[in-house]
Motif scaffolding. Structure first.
Motif, PDB file in Angstrom:
ATOM      1  N   VAL A  63     -38.091-123.687 -54.262  1.00  0.00           N
ATOM      2  CA  VAL A  63     -37.455-122.650 -54.327  1.00  0.00           C
ATOM      3  C   VAL A  63     -37.477-121.979 -54.063  1.00  0.00           C
ATOM      4  O   VAL A  63     -38.513-121.348 -54.083  1.00  0.00           O
ATOM      5  N   VAL A  64     -36.639-121.483 -53.402  1.00  0.00           N
ATOM      6  CA  VAL A  64     -36.729-120.478 -52.529  1.00  0.00           C
ATOM      7  C   VAL A  64     -35.452-119.189 -53.353  1.00  0.00           C
ATOM      8  O   VAL A  64     -34.887-119.403 -53.229  1.00  0.00           O
ATOM      9  N   VAL A  65     -36.290-117.643 -52.889  1.00  0.00           N
ATOM     10  CA  VAL A  65     -35.388-117.072 -53.849  1.00  0.00           C
ATOM     11  C   VAL A  65     -34.768-116.004 -52.256  1.00  0.00           C
ATOM     12  O   VAL A  65     -35.552-114.653 -51.666  1.00  0.00           O
ATOM     13  N   ASP A  66     -33.565-115.926 -52.254  1.00  0.00           N
ATOM     14  CA  ASP A  66     -32.706-115.309 -51.350  1.00  0.00           C
ATOM     15  C   ASP A  66     -32.197-113.903 -51.749  1.00  0.00           C
ATOM     16  O   ASP A  66     -31.249-113.512 -51.433  1.00  0.00           O
ATOM     17  N   ALA A  67     -32.811-112.611 -51.748  1.00  0.00           N
ATOM     18  CA  ALA A  67     -32.470-111.018 -51.544  1.00  0.00           C
ATOM     19  C   ALA A  67     -31.504-111.139 -50.950  1.00  0.00           C
ATOM     20  O   ALA A  67     -31.612-111.062 -49.897  1.00  0.00           O
ATOM     21  N   ARG A  68     -30.170-110.483 -51.168  1.00  0.00           N
ATOM     22  CA  ARG A  68     -29.184-110.300 -50.592  1.00  0.00           C
ATOM     23  C   ARG A  68     -28.305-108.843 -51.342  1.00  0.00           C
ATOM     24  O   ARG A  68     -26.913-109.560 -51.367  1.00  0.00           O
ATOM     25  N   PRO A  69     -29.159-107.862 -51.238  1.00  0.00           N
ATOM     26  CA  PRO A  69     -28.342-106.626 -52.260  1.00  0.00           C
ATOM     27  C   PRO A  69     -27.451-105.965 -51.521  1.00  0.00           C
ATOM     28  O   PRO A  69     -27.303-106.207 -50.058  1.00  0.00           O
ATOM     29  N   GLY A  70     -27.030-105.213 -52.054  1.00  0.00           N
ATOM     30  CA  GLY A  70     -25.414-103.953 -51.286  1.00  0.00           C
ATOM     31  C   GLY A  70     -24.535-104.799 -51.948  1.00  0.00           C
ATOM     32  O   GLY A  70     -23.949-105.760 -52.010  1.00  0.00           O
ATOM     33  N   ALA A  71     -23.304-103.774 -51.286  1.00  0.00           N
ATOM     34  CA  ALA A  71     -21.259-104.173 -52.012  1.00  0.00           C
ATOM     35  C   ALA A  71     -21.722-104.861 -52.774  1.00  0.00           C
ATOM     36  O   ALA A  71     -21.020-105.227 -52.843  1.00  0.00           O
ATOM     37  N   ASN A  72     -21.608-104.251 -53.907  1.00  0.00           N
ATOM     38  CA  ASN A  72     -22.068-104.359 -55.135  1.00  0.00           C
ATOM     39  C   ASN A  72     -22.089-105.521 -55.906  1.00  0.00           C
ATOM     40  O   ASN A  72     -21.496-106.270 -56.375  1.00  0.00           O
ATOM     41  N   GLY A  73     -23.353-106.302 -55.415  1.00  0.00           N
ATOM     42  CA  GLY A  73     -23.201-108.093 -55.270  1.00  0.00           C
ATOM     43  C   GLY A  73     -22.453-108.781 -54.713  1.00  0.00           C
ATOM     44  O   GLY A  73     -22.946-109.819 -55.141  1.00  0.00           O
ATOM     45  N   PHE A  74     -21.798-108.152 -53.563  1.00  0.00           N
ATOM     46  CA  PHE A  74     -20.540-109.074 -53.353  1.00  0.00           C
ATOM     47  C   PHE A  74     -21.222-109.937 -52.165  1.00  0.00           C
ATOM     48  O   PHE A  74     -20.247-111.065 -52.130  1.00  0.00           O
ATOM     49  N   LEU A  75     -21.786-109.916 -51.562  1.00  0.00           N
ATOM     50  CA  LEU A  75     -22.578-110.751 -50.632  1.00  0.00           C
ATOM     51  C   LEU A  75     -23.595-111.462 -51.113  1.00  0.00           C
ATOM     52  O   LEU A  75     -22.863-112.543 -50.570  1.00  0.00           O
ATOM     53  N   ALA A  76     -24.280-111.723 -52.012  1.00  0.00           N
ATOM     54  CA  ALA A  76     -24.835-112.572 -52.738  1.00  0.00           C
ATOM     55  C   ALA A  76     -23.720-113.021 -53.414  1.00  0.00           C
ATOM     56  O   ALA A  76     -23.609-115.032 -53.572  1.00  0.00           O
ATOM     57  N   ILE A  77     -22.888-112.882 -54.381  1.00  0.00           N
ATOM     58  CA  ILE A  77     -21.954-113.583 -54.845  1.00  0.00           C
ATOM     59  C   ILE A  77     -20.959-114.191 -53.962  1.00  0.00           C
ATOM     60  O   ILE A  77     -20.867-115.649 -54.782  1.00  0.00           O
ATOM     61  N   GLY A  78     -20.758-113.727 -52.825  1.00  0.00           N
ATOM     62  CA  GLY A  78     -19.780-113.833 -52.282  1.00  0.00           C
ATOM     63  C   GLY A  78     -20.674-115.621 -51.769  1.00  0.00           C
ATOM     64  O   GLY A  78     -19.885-116.443 -51.013  1.00  0.00           O
ATOM     65  N   ALA A  79     -21.524-115.947 -50.978  1.00  0.00           N
ATOM     66  CA  ALA A  79     -22.345-116.818 -50.739  1.00  0.00           C
ATOM     67  C   ALA A  79     -22.631-117.608 -51.220  1.00  0.00           C
ATOM     68  O   ALA A  79     -22.096-119.232 -51.233  1.00  0.00           O
ATOM     69  N   VAL A  80     -22.547-117.873 -52.873  1.00  0.00           N
ATOM     70  CA  VAL A  80     -23.093-118.754 -53.474  1.00  0.00           C
ATOM     71  C   VAL A  80     -21.686-119.215 -53.731  1.00  0.00           C
ATOM     72  O   VAL A  80     -21.230-120.513 -54.031  1.00  0.00           O
ATOM     73  N   LYS A  81     -20.332-118.858 -53.979  1.00  0.00           N
ATOM     74  CA  LYS A  81     -19.041-119.358 -53.575  1.00  0.00           C
ATOM     75  C   LYS A  81     -18.458-120.136 -52.791  1.00  0.00           C
ATOM     76  O   LYS A  81     -17.928-120.405 -52.875  1.00  0.00           O
ATOM     77  N   GLN A  82     -18.789-119.778 -51.779  1.00  0.00           N
ATOM     78  CA  GLN A  82     -18.841-120.106 -50.570  1.00  0.00           C
ATOM     79  C   GLN A  82     -19.876-121.661 -49.921  1.00  0.00           C
ATOM     80  O   GLN A  82     -19.554-122.220 -49.572  1.00  0.00           O
ATOM     81  N   ALA A  83     -20.291-121.653 -51.648  1.00  0.00           N
ATOM     82  CA  ALA A  83     -22.358-122.539 -51.133  1.00  0.00           C
ATOM     83  C   ALA A  83     -21.360-123.935 -51.466  1.00  0.00           C
ATOM     84  O   ALA A  83     -20.535-124.501 -53.002  1.00  0.00           O
TER      85      ALA A  83
END
Length: 324
Positions: A63-83
């Motif tokens: 299990v890997v934690v991939d930190a993608r801070p910034g842009a009001n959380g949109f970067l991380a949230i967008g990555a999971v949305k598209q996964a």
């Protein structure tokens, strides 16, 4: 933004579980990635790594934690949305991302209800009313009395429309007072301002304001919840301190999966997450931040997201908060 309820999930999950009995047995089939909008080293990031270690041990899969801070959380949230919705890419997010942002942003690049499925709660923590160590305000009753003159009392936060701002606005609304909000760019600046008397008070947690509490620079006069905090049981609730009933200013963090993730996988994820959170050493590590493990069902998390969204939508409207 159009509101939809998560309540359909429970029935749908049961049917899908029966229809796909092999999913749970085969999951995880590869390493699992928890994508995080929080900076590396922050409380939620550390918590994600603690949970990830436990899941790795239980699954015998990385299990890997991939930190993608910034842009009001949109970067991380967008990555999971598209996964791909297989359960191998998960989002760790907080009340701001899931319950506040839909009201705060006019154009949000994701929909917490349409794009994600709840997995389960990770932790929760209540906010305290924080004042300077030498402040004449000793109780919430004192604070309300001082605020009898509209605008005289000042409170701060680290972001307009954030949990600290809207949590304080809940107290303001429930007490029938009008105070002046002073936003700061950094959370460290906020509590220094409280400690020096630059502003009168702010909401804060053990993770955010605890260091200055331990240093004797600030005091916690009440906790904004129905019950006292396990981390500071000697601090009274708002009501016990002479404040109004029913104010729950808090933050919480949860795991979400992309919409379309099979229900059997969600069940496996939820059970594994809850097993990890119930381990005594996890509770001890969480307590260092003032966090309380929050094992929940997907349905309970869905209900929490919906109920907090209603509360914060009212506060966003009341404060006219906007970040667009």
């Amino acid at each position: 933004m159009k509101r939809r309820s998560f309540t359909f999930l429970a029935a749908g999950m049961g049917l899908s579980l029966l229809a796909n009995p092999g999913w749970a047995q085969s999951f995880p089939a590869q390493p699992v990635r928890i994508i995080s909008p929080f900076p590396a080293g922050s409380g939620p990031d550390v918590v994600a790594r603690i949970v990830g270690e436990k899941l790795t041990a239980g699954w015998k899969q990385g299990v890997v934690v991939d930190a993608r801070p910034g842009a009001n959380g949109f970067l991380a949230i967008g990555a999971v949305k598209q996964a791909a919705p297989t359960g191998h890419d998960l989002l760790i997010a907080d009340v701001g991302h899931l319950s506040i942002s839909p009201s705060l942003f006019k154009k949000l690049p994701y929909d917490p209800k349409a794009d994600f499925v709840p997995v389960g709660g990770v932790y929760r923590t209540s906010f305290f009313v924080v004042v300077a160590a030498n402040s004449p305000i000793r109780t919430v009753k004192d604070l309300i009395a001082a605020a009898a003159t509209p605008g005289k009392v000042t409170y701060g936060s680290n972001s307009i429309g954030g949990p600290l701002h809207l949590g304080a606005a809940q107290l303001e609304a429930a007490s029938g007072t009008k105070m002046t909000h002073v936003p700061y760019k950094e959370i460290s600046q906020l509590y220094i301002a409280v400690s020096t008397g630059e502003i009168d008070w702010a909401m804060g947690s053990m993770a955010s304001a605890g260091p200055l509490l331990k240093a004797g620079k600030v005091r916690f006069i009440a906790v904004a919840d129905d019950a006292r905090s396990p981390s500071l049981p000697n601090v009274p609730t708002l009501e016990e301190s002479g404040g109004p009933k029913g104010v729950k200013a808090r933050t919480w963090v949860a795991l979400m999966a992309p919409k379309g993730t099979p229900a059997a996988v969600i069940t496996t994820l939820n059970q594994s997450l809850n097993d990890a959170l119930r381990q005594p050493d996890v509770a001890e590590k969480f307590a260092n931040f003032g966090f309380v493990p929050d094992p929940t069902t997907p349905a309970a998390l869905a209900s929490l997201i919906d109920s907090d969204a209603m509360v914060y939508a009212a506060m966003v409207k009341r404060t006219a908060a906007s970040v667009d």
